[in-house]
Design a protein around this motif. Structure first.
Motif, PDB file in Angstrom:
ATOM      1  N   ILE A 171      60.464  59.089  60.180  1.00  0.00           N
ATOM      2  CA  ILE A 171      59.546  58.365  61.058  1.00  0.00           C
ATOM      3  C   ILE A 171      58.868  57.252  60.267  1.00  0.00           C
ATOM      4  CG2 ILE A 171      59.100  60.381  62.531  1.00  0.00           C
ATOM      5  CD1 ILE A 171      56.385  60.621  61.048  1.00  0.00           C
ATOM      6  N   HIS A 193      59.685  55.467  65.524  1.00  0.00           N
ATOM      7  CA  HIS A 193      58.487  54.645  65.364  1.00  0.00           C
ATOM      8  C   HIS A 193      57.311  55.342  66.050  1.00  0.00           C
ATOM      9  CE1 HIS A 193      60.872  50.625  64.746  1.00  0.00           C
ATOM     10  NE2 HIS A 193      61.218  51.578  63.886  1.00  0.00           N
ATOM     11  N   ILE A 194      56.292  55.654  65.278  1.00  0.00           N
ATOM     12  CA  ILE A 194      55.105  56.329  65.792  1.00  0.00           C
ATOM     13  C   ILE A 194      53.980  55.305  65.924  1.00  0.00           C
ATOM     14  CG2 ILE A 194      53.490  58.230  65.458  1.00  0.00           C
ATOM     15  CD1 ILE A 194      56.492  59.033  65.759  1.00  0.00           C
ATOM     16  N   TYR A 252      55.168  54.654  60.793  1.00  0.00           N
ATOM     17  CA  TYR A 252      53.962  54.439  61.597  1.00  0.00           C
ATOM     18  C   TYR A 252      53.694  52.948  61.817  1.00  0.00           C
ATOM     19  CZ  TYR A 252      52.780  59.361  60.939  1.00  0.00           C
ATOM     20  OH  TYR A 252      52.787  60.732  60.952  1.00  0.00           O
ATOM     21  N   GLU A 299      49.551  64.989  63.142  1.00  0.00           N
ATOM     22  CA  GLU A 299      50.771  64.553  62.452  1.00  0.00           C
ATOM     23  C   GLU A 299      51.235  65.495  61.347  1.00  0.00           C
ATOM     24  OE1 GLU A 299      52.602  61.833  63.343  1.00  0.00           O
ATOM     25  OE2 GLU A 299      51.202  61.747  65.030  1.00  0.00           O
ATOM     26  N   TYR A 315      50.402  54.810  66.182  1.00  0.00           N
ATOM     27  CA  TYR A 315      49.199  55.627  65.985  1.00  0.00           C
ATOM     28  C   TYR A 315      48.045  55.203  66.885  1.00  0.00           C
ATOM     29  CZ  TYR A 315      48.289  51.815  62.599  1.00  0.00           C
ATOM     30  OH  TYR A 315      48.145  50.594  61.987  1.00  0.00           O
TER      31      TYR A 315
END
Length: 377
Positions: free
Chosen positions: A339, A254-255, A341, A298, A257
């Motif tokens: 991944i 989990h990114i 976002y 990214e 942002y």
């Protein structure tokens, strides 16, 4: 120089060819899938059944998996989200034409709108989804059409957008939906039946396609398809396909942002979904500059493109109508690794409990089966 981006679906063997070819087969006309003349075709759509996942669980799908080969997969198109993909399937046109370009996108009034369940009086399904459906064409040719799905979808805006022209039949159980399709087959005259399987996608989101629950659901589906195939009589054929595949994303993927403030500079809103961000910019902001900032941060794990770059690469199909283009984010971020976002400022942690995800351009998400049964084989 513009970045090197993957091309989206351009081949004849794509989700857009399935229903038009099925309809053509009912009159014996030539079609992209090379189907023979048929009296009735059932198109089974298994939400979330990617070719890679089916191949990986081959031992649990003794009917489906042995049929899977290079010639029996097609391209679902992009974005690999149910709203866009099912519209592509049922209209035979691409997102740039039919207009469903994502899961959550910005409408003409500047609102962020959910394409699956966000329909309201300001968003007319007959206008927002711009293409005529294959079911509407079928009705003009005297073909009886049915769309079999879950009862909760009866009368929904999304149903009106992508299934218009078909008689909708709501059945709760998966086995009951196959029984309803078998009843449709018994009718005389040309027929086209759409059979929707929701269960695998639901389980993939909740527990992942690599879970034992998903595998058990695949076994159930495999048995139902095997039984249904045995019930196909002369002139009756079935096709099985999917709207997209699924990638399992661990919580470590989990990114957030919002933890990189430079990514939000000149950004008005972020929509789409966790594996395909539609980034909408402040008025007057440079899409190129914002895309470069996202690419710097990214680019090693996601494809980043401006709207014009994505359109030029064919991500939304060979044609993007001027009415549709503004719905697409000014900048698009599509993961190529495992991944997803998220906005860490969201107190509801929306979507953070999902394991299986989709939306991007990876083969796991874009390649889906196209299997033939009965007289369609």
């Amino acid at each position: 120089m513009p970045p090197m981006l993957p091309a989206a679906f351009t081949t004849r063997a794509s989700l857009a060819t399935v229903l038009p070819s099925s309809l053509a087969a009912l009159s014996g006309a030539q079609n992209d899938l090379g189907l023979p003349r048929l009296e009735h075709v059932v198109v089974i759509v298994v939400d979330g059944l990617g070719a890679a996942a089916l191949r990986a669980r081959a031992g649990h799908a003794r009917t489906l998996a042995p049929m899977l080969g290079k010639a029996t997969t097609i391209d679902a198109g992009f974005p690999t989200t149910t709203a866009a993909a099912l519209a592509t399937l049922t209209t035979g046109t691409t997102p740039g034409e039919h207009g469903l370009v994502g899961y959550r996108v910005r409408d003409a009034a500047g609102r962020l709108t959910n394409q699956l369940n966000g329909w309201d009086e300001r968003m007319d399904p007959a206008v927002w989804q711009r293409s005529r459906t294959v079911f509407e064409h079928a009705a003009e040719q005297g073909v009886k059409t049915r769309a079999i799905g879950l009862p909760k979808f009866t009368g929904s805006g999304f149903t009106a957008a992508v299934l218009r022209g078909a008689e909708f039949v709501g059945v709760q159980s998966l086995a009951g939906r196959f029984d309803a399709a078998a009843e449709a087959l018994a009718a005389s005259g040309p027929g086209l039946t759409y059979l929707y399987v929701a269960e695998l996608d639901q389980l993939a989101h909740a527990r992942g396609w690599e879970s034992s629950d998903w595998t058990a659901a695949l076994e159930t589906l495999d048995a139902l398809v095997a039984d249904f195939a045995r019930r196909l009589g002369p002139g009756r054929g079935a096709l099985l396909t999917a709207d997209h595949g699924v990638v399992d994303v661990p919580e470590s993927g989990h990114i957030l942002y919002d933890t990189a403030p430079e990514l939000l500079t000149e950004v008005a809103e972020i929509a789409g979904e966790p594996r395909l961000l539609h980034v909408y910019l402040d008025e007057g902001a440079s899409a190129t500059a914002v895309a470069e900032r996202w690419r710097d941060a990214e680019g090693d794990r996601s494809w980043v493109a401006t709207r014009s770059e994505a359109i030029d690469a064919g991500w939304f199909g060979p044609v993007v109508h001027p009415e549709v283009a503004p719905r697409i984010g000014d900048v698009l971020v599509a993961p190529r690794k495992r991944i997803a976002y998220y906005d860490g400022r969201d107190p509801q942690r929306t979507g953070r409990n999902m394991v299986g995800q989709h939306g991007s351009l990876t083969p796991e998400e874009t390649r889906v089966p196209l299997l033939r049964f009965g007289a369609a084989g």
